[in-house]
Design a protein around this motif. Structure first.
Motif, short mmCIF file in Angstrom:
data_model
loop_
_atom_site.label_atom_id
_atom_site.label_comp_id
_atom_site.label_asym_id
_atom_site.label_seq_id
_atom_site.Cartn_x
_atom_site.Cartn_y
_atom_site.Cartn_z
N ASP A 194 -7.71 2.08 -1.80
CA ASP A 194 -7.11 1.20 -2.81
C ASP A 194 -7.20 1.89 -4.17
O ASP A 194 -8.17 2.60 -4.46
CB ASP A 194 -7.85 -0.14 -2.90
CG ASP A 194 -7.70 -0.98 -1.63
OD1 ASP A 194 -6.98 -0.56 -0.70
OD2 ASP A 194 -8.33 -2.05 -1.59
N LEU B 194 -1.36 -4.92 -2.05
CA LEU B 194 -1.75 -4.75 -0.65
C LEU B 194 -2.16 -6.06 -0.01
O LEU B 194 -1.86 -6.32 1.15
CB LEU B 194 -2.92 -3.76 -0.55
CG LEU B 194 -2.64 -2.34 -1.04
CD1 LEU B 194 -3.95 -1.54 -1.13
CD2 LEU B 194 -1.67 -1.66 -0.09
N ILE C 85 -12.64 -4.13 -0.28
CA ILE C 85 -11.85 -3.17 -1.04
C ILE C 85 -12.01 -1.82 -0.35
O ILE C 85 -13.12 -1.34 -0.14
CB ILE C 85 -12.34 -3.11 -2.50
CG1 ILE C 85 -12.16 -4.49 -3.15
CG2 ILE C 85 -11.61 -2.02 -3.27
CD1 ILE C 85 -12.81 -4.62 -4.52
N SER D 46 -2.30 -0.91 -4.57
CA SER D 46 -2.10 0.49 -4.17
C SER D 46 -1.60 1.35 -5.32
O SER D 46 -1.49 2.56 -5.18
CB SER D 46 -1.10 0.56 -3.01
OG SER D 46 0.18 0.11 -3.45
N ARG E 40 -5.75 -6.73 -4.10
CA ARG E 40 -6.00 -5.31 -3.87
C ARG E 40 -4.69 -4.58 -4.17
O ARG E 40 -3.63 -5.02 -3.74
CB ARG E 40 -6.41 -5.06 -2.42
CG ARG E 40 -7.76 -5.64 -2.08
CD ARG E 40 -8.13 -5.46 -0.59
NE ARG E 40 -7.79 -4.15 -0.09
CZ ARG E 40 -7.00 -3.93 0.98
NH1 ARG E 40 -6.47 -4.93 1.65
NH2 ARG E 40 -6.74 -2.69 1.38
#
Length: 132
Positions: free
Chosen positions: A91, A73, A87, A63, A61
Motif C-alpha cells: 500500500d 484499494l 495495511i 495504492s 487503503r
C-alpha cells in the motif's frame, strides 16, 4: 451501497489534500489524527485496530496519492466504535477520518499450538503419526 459511496467519496476528497500527511508516533505504530499516512514512512504495514472511533469513522487503503477512484484499494468504517484494518507493505498510503487512535497489533511470537512437540511438529518434520 450508499455508505460505501460516501466513504469512497470521503477518501477521494482526502486524497485531493495531498500536502497534509499526518504525523505518526516515532516508531510508526500508531495514528492519532485524521490524515493521510504514508506506508513505510509515517506508519508500518500491519494490522491496526481502534476502539475510539466516532460514528462517522471512515478509512481507506490507497495504492497512490492521486484523486482517482482507482487508487482506493479498500474502504471501511467502524462498528460500535471499533474498527480493524490490515495495511499491506505494498500500500502507498492510509487515510483515516473520525476513527480515533489506531494502534498496530504486535504479535508476541507465541502461539496456542504448543512448544513444538506433538502431532503438528511431527507432521511438519515428516515423523508424525498418520492417525492409525
Amino acid at each position: 451501497m450508499r455508505k460505501s459511496l460516501w466513504v469512497s467519496g470521503l477518501a477521494l476528497a482526502a486524497i485531493a489534500v495531498l500536502g497534509s500527511t499526518g504525523t505518526a508516533s516515532a516508531a510508526g505504530t500508531s495514528m492519532g489524527t485524521d490524515s493521510i499516512f504514508n506506508v513505510g514512512t509515517d506508519i508500518q504495514a500491519g494490522t491496526y485496530t481502534t476502539t475510539t472511533a466516532l460514528t462517522t469513522c471512515a478509512w481507506a487503503r490507497l495504492s497512490a496519492l492521486t484523486p482517482s477512484a482507482t487508487a482506493v484499494l479498500q474502504t471501511g468504517g467502524a462498528v460500535n466504535g471499533s474498527a480493524s484494518v490490515t495495511i499491506q507493505s505494498t500500500d502507498i498510503a492510509f487515510f483515516t477520518s473520525g476513527c480515533g487512535t489506531w494502534t498496530l497489533q504486535v504479535s508476541t511470537g507465541s502461539s496456542s499450538l504448543g512448544s513444538g512437540s506433538g502431532l503438528l511438529s511431527g507432521l511438519l518434520s515428516g515423523t508424525g503419526s498418520s492417525g492409525s
